[in-house]
Design an enzyme around this catalytic site. Sequence first.
Site, short mmCIF file in Angstrom:
data_model
loop_
_atom_site.label_atom_id
_atom_site.label_comp_id
_atom_site.label_asym_id
_atom_site.label_seq_id
_atom_site.Cartn_x
_atom_site.Cartn_y
_atom_site.Cartn_z
CG ASP A 197 -1.86 1.21 1.27
OD1 ASP A 197 -2.34 1.63 0.19
OD2 ASP A 197 -2.11 1.77 2.36
CB SER A 198 0.29 4.78 -0.64
OG SER A 198 -0.92 4.88 0.10
CB CYS A 200 -3.42 0.45 -2.31
SG CYS A 200 -3.49 2.16 -2.85
CG ASN A 201 -9.84 0.62 -2.73
OD1 ASN A 201 -10.79 -0.01 -3.14
ND2 ASN A 201 -9.44 0.59 -1.47
CB THR A 202 -5.08 4.69 -5.29
OG1 THR A 202 -5.95 5.24 -4.29
CG2 THR A 202 -4.73 5.76 -6.28
CB CYS A 248 -9.44 4.98 0.39
SG CYS A 248 -7.81 5.40 1.06
CB THR A 249 -6.85 0.19 2.45
OG1 THR A 249 -5.75 0.90 1.86
CG2 THR A 249 -7.29 -0.91 1.50
CG HIS A 250 -4.88 5.36 4.19
ND1 HIS A 250 -4.35 4.68 3.12
CD2 HIS A 250 -3.82 5.86 4.88
CE1 HIS A 250 -3.03 4.78 3.16
NE2 HIS A 250 -2.68 5.50 4.21
N1 DGL Z 1 -4.74 3.34 0.73
C1 DGL Z 1 -4.92 3.89 -0.59
C2 DGL Z 1 -6.21 3.36 -1.23
O1 DGL Z 1 -6.78 2.35 -0.79
C3 DGL Z 1 -4.92 5.39 -0.77
C4 DGL Z 1 -4.05 6.30 -0.01
C5 DGL Z 1 -3.22 7.22 -0.89
O2 DGL Z 1 -3.76 8.20 -1.45
O3 DGL Z 1 -2.03 6.92 -1.04
O4 DGL Z 1 -6.67 3.91 -2.18
#
Ligand code: DGL
Length: 275
Positions: free
Chosen positions: A16-17, A79-81, A189-191
Amino acid sequence: MSATEASAVTTVGVLDSGVGGLSVVAAMQRAMPALPVRYIADTARFPYGDRTAEEVAARTLALGARLIDEGCALVVVACNTASSAALELLRGRFDVPIVGMEPPLKPAAERTRSGHVAVLATAGTADGERLARLHASFAGDREVLTVPMSGLADLVEAGEIAGPRVESILAAAVIELRAHEVDEVALGCTHYAFLRDALSAMLGPGVEIIDTAEPVARRVRQQLEAYGFAVPEGEAVAARCTATGGAGAFEATLDRLRAAGADLPALEVVEEVPA
Ligand code: DGL
């Protein structure tokens, strides 16, 4: 497949990021506590949500390659992105099974009573083709409100999952959700999984929040079994975790998240070996 292959204990790589994918690792540990997990947080390039799809795809490919080089037998793009930008590329490039994430628009569209659902996501996911395809395939007859939550993942990445700054971003979204009579909210978004309590308190009863950590953990188990890897039984193991922006800052974020009551997995943070 041979008996040796079937019984091999394998490591699952997760990327993930930043800290968001840890919500997925937590679900994986609940379902498969003895499964070794290797986690890379690309904190040096956080946030992915504000980067171009090409940049995110390049990073995702590089980190996926790294996890596979290290011996991971399955990669979870938590991470969805990154999934939106690179899932097909990864699957075309590597032989190992790749499990990705997408906003849970399908269950939201199935469960809504009002006919109005929302997806909260980063700008990258909100603008991506993957979400447009999901909408067309599974929610064509629903009103889908896509809300890009600018700056929200940044707060979580700073260890902030409650308080005035979080509430002010969520409050703007909640006004929109109410105006559209949304009763199902898909976390894209996983966050945002770490913001479930804050969001739920603001939305009140009658609005369901759906996130995909548990289904993704189930998918990991299925894929391991389908590829002949035994899911180990026994003592729980901590996920081995590095952050490209350095262990110190990452540990500090984890400490803040723990102090705020976030449901984090058991982790061992190790200093980054430069990629
Ligand atoms: N965790 C990331 C997601 O699921 C997004 C966070 C980011 O913008 O890096 O999309």
